[in-house]
Write a protein that holds these residues in place. Structure first.
Motif, PDB file in Angstrom:
ATOM      1  N   ILE A   1      34.492  54.405  41.504  1.00  0.00           N
ATOM      2  CA  ILE A   1      34.492  53.867  42.865  1.00  0.00           C
ATOM      3  C   ILE A   1      34.269  52.360  42.825  1.00  0.00           C
ATOM      4  O   ILE A   1      34.855  51.614  43.617  1.00  0.00           O
ATOM      5  CB  ILE A   1      33.410  54.572  43.707  1.00  0.00           C
ATOM      6  N   SER A   2      33.454  51.891  41.902  1.00  0.00           N
ATOM      7  CA  SER A   2      33.219  50.446  41.772  1.00  0.00           C
ATOM      8  C   SER A   2      34.511  49.716  41.417  1.00  0.00           C
ATOM      9  O   SER A   2      34.828  48.664  41.988  1.00  0.00           O
ATOM     10  CB  SER A   2      32.157  50.188  40.700  1.00  0.00           C
ATOM     11  N   GLN A   3      35.269  50.254  40.462  1.00  0.00           N
ATOM     12  CA  GLN A   3      36.536  49.639  40.080  1.00  0.00           C
ATOM     13  C   GLN A   3      37.533  49.664  41.230  1.00  0.00           C
ATOM     14  O   GLN A   3      38.252  48.692  41.467  1.00  0.00           O
ATOM     15  CB  GLN A   3      37.120  50.371  38.867  1.00  0.00           C
ATOM     16  N   GLN A   4      37.591  50.778  41.936  1.00  0.00           N
ATOM     17  CA  GLN A   4      38.513  50.882  43.057  1.00  0.00           C
ATOM     18  C   GLN A   4      38.149  49.905  44.166  1.00  0.00           C
ATOM     19  O   GLN A   4      39.022  49.308  44.796  1.00  0.00           O
ATOM     20  CB  GLN A   4      38.520  52.315  43.586  1.00  0.00           C
ATOM     21  N   THR A   5      36.860  49.721  44.388  1.00  0.00           N
ATOM     22  CA  THR A   5      36.410  48.765  45.399  1.00  0.00           C
ATOM     23  C   THR A   5      36.780  47.343  45.005  1.00  0.00           C
ATOM     24  O   THR A   5      37.260  46.558  45.835  1.00  0.00           O
ATOM     25  CB  THR A   5      34.886  48.867  45.607  1.00  0.00           C
ATOM     26  N   ALA A   6      36.569  47.001  43.736  1.00  0.00           N
ATOM     27  CA  ALA A   6      36.934  45.665  43.247  1.00  0.00           C
ATOM     28  C   ALA A   6      38.428  45.422  43.428  1.00  0.00           C
ATOM     29  O   ALA A   6      38.837  44.341  43.882  1.00  0.00           O
ATOM     30  CB  ALA A   6      36.541  45.531  41.773  1.00  0.00           C
ATOM     31  N   LYS A   7      39.222  46.410  43.091  1.00  0.00           N
ATOM     32  CA  LYS A   7      40.679  46.281  43.245  1.00  0.00           C
ATOM     33  C   LYS A   7      41.061  46.153  44.714  1.00  0.00           C
ATOM     34  O   LYS A   7      41.840  45.273  45.087  1.00  0.00           O
ATOM     35  CB  LYS A   7      41.369  47.494  42.636  1.00  0.00           C
ATOM     36  N   ASN A   8      40.515  47.033  45.553  1.00  0.00           N
ATOM     37  CA  ASN A   8      40.900  47.050  46.968  1.00  0.00           C
ATOM     38  C   ASN A   8      40.523  45.767  47.689  1.00  0.00           C
ATOM     39  O   ASN A   8      41.273  45.283  48.544  1.00  0.00           O
ATOM     40  CB  ASN A   8      40.236  48.239  47.680  1.00  0.00           C
ATOM     41  N   VAL A   9      39.367  45.207  47.362  1.00  0.00           N
ATOM     42  CA  VAL A   9      38.874  44.042  48.103  1.00  0.00           C
ATOM     43  C   VAL A   9      39.459  42.733  47.587  1.00  0.00           C
ATOM     44  O   VAL A   9      39.875  41.875  48.370  1.00  0.00           O
ATOM     45  CB  VAL A   9      37.333  43.989  48.052  1.00  0.00           C
ATOM     46  N   PHE A  10      39.528  42.562  46.281  1.00  0.00           N
ATOM     47  CA  PHE A  10      39.845  41.252  45.719  1.00  0.00           C
ATOM     48  C   PHE A  10      41.243  41.141  45.109  1.00  0.00           C
ATOM     49  O   PHE A  10      41.716  40.022  44.882  1.00  0.00           O
ATOM     50  CB  PHE A  10      38.816  40.887  44.640  1.00  0.00           C
ATOM     51  N   LEU A  11      41.892  42.264  44.851  1.00  0.00           N
ATOM     52  CA  LEU A  11      43.144  42.218  44.103  1.00  0.00           C
ATOM     53  C   LEU A  11      44.257  42.943  44.849  1.00  0.00           C
ATOM     54  O   LEU A  11      44.258  42.997  46.069  1.00  0.00           O
ATOM     55  CB  LEU A  11      42.919  42.808  42.703  1.00  0.00           C
ATOM     56  N   PHE A  12      45.212  43.453  44.112  1.00  0.00           N
ATOM     57  CA  PHE A  12      46.385  44.087  44.697  1.00  0.00           C
ATOM     58  C   PHE A  12      46.698  45.345  43.908  1.00  0.00           C
ATOM     59  O   PHE A  12      46.172  45.572  42.823  1.00  0.00           O
ATOM     60  CB  PHE A  12      47.583  43.126  44.654  1.00  0.00           C
ATOM     61  N   GLN A  13      47.564  46.169  44.458  1.00  0.00           N
ATOM     62  CA  GLN A  13      47.952  47.400  43.779  1.00  0.00           C
ATOM     63  C   GLN A  13      48.947  47.072  42.661  1.00  0.00           C
ATOM     64  O   GLN A  13      49.751  46.162  42.781  1.00  0.00           O
ATOM     65  CB  GLN A  13      48.597  48.380  44.766  1.00  0.00           C
ATOM     66  N   GLY A  14      48.907  47.840  41.581  1.00  0.00           N
ATOM     67  CA  GLY A  14      49.818  47.579  40.461  1.00  0.00           C
ATOM     68  C   GLY A  14      49.338  46.395  39.641  1.00  0.00           C
ATOM     69  O   GLY A  14      48.200  45.943  39.737  1.00  0.00           O
TER      70      GLY A  14
END
Length: 231
Positions: free
Chosen positions: A110-123
């Motif tokens: 969940i921590s990794q998914q949160t980092a991706k969702n908030v600060f980055l992009f899909q793929g």
């Protein structure tokens, strides 16, 4: 002056430029993570590039039914409260499962998914994964588990053009995330891996069985204190 001598003279200048870029990125990312420790992220890159629009409504974790956090722990990251951002056991299990064929399974926490969702992009492959790891370390250190869960429950895609469990609850059940039943929380959690292809209303096939499985495991999460870090 020889060509090799000229190259040696220019190398330190490029090194300084690279170091300034890295230093600037580190300072900016630290500042952004610190701000979002207290302020809800207004929008994410995933939201901005969503052709279906954005429906979202921030809700504090105190206002969200506790079974919603338990449901995502049960469905997404059972060791959320005990790991430090990365779950080596889940990653190894996912690699073995994917190597054997069948439905692809991820090992992201969940921590990794949160980092991706908030600060980055899909793929984005390995480059994005590298940045994801950096932001995961930062939010684990600066936010803590409770804030990570709060942000995750508010930015995760819960349906087509729908972000956060409050918007998802209103879309599927016509009431807020503070009044979710255990079955409803489980259904939303079952949608999270593929929010554009699954629906929490009258789910069928894998989504239905997965939701039922999560609903059962919610009680285990509560009984064994697997949600202790977000209470």
């Amino acid at each position: 002056m020889s060509r090799s001598s000229a190259a040696l003279r220019h190398r330190p200048r490029w090194s300084r430029v690279i170091l300034k870029i890295i230093g600037g990125f580190v300072a900016f990312s630290l500042l952004l993570v610190l701000i979002y420790r207290f302020v809800p992220p207004p929008v994410t890159l995933t939201m901005m590039f969503d052709a279906n629009g954005i429906t979202k409504d921030w809700l504090s974790i105190d206002e969200i039914d506790p079974d919603m956090a338990r449901a995502v722990i049960a469905g997404e990251d059972s060791r959320f409260c005990s790991h430090h951002g990365f779950d080596a056991v889940a990653i190894a299990q996912a690699m073995r499962h994917n190597a054997s064929g069948g439905r692809i399974r991820g090992g992201s926490t969940i921590s990794q998914q949160t980092a991706k969702n908030v600060f980055l992009f899909q793929g984005g492959g390995f480059i994005r994964k590298g940045f994801e790891a950096w932001f995961t370390i930062l939010i684990e250190a600066i936010w803590g588990k409770r804030r990570i869960m709060e942000v995750y429950l508010n930015v995760a895609e819960t349906g087509i053009g729908t972000y956060g469990v409050q918007a998802g609850a209103m879309r599927y059940f016509r009431h807020g995330a503070g009044q979710l039943t255990r079955a409803e929380a489980a259904r939303i959690a079952a949608v999270l891996p593929l929010p554009k292809k699954r629906a929490a209303i009258t789910p069928r096939g894998f989504t239905r069985s997965y939701g039922n499985s999560i609903a059962t495991r919610i009680g285990i999460v509560q009984r064994d204190g697997l949600d202790s870090c977000v209470r």
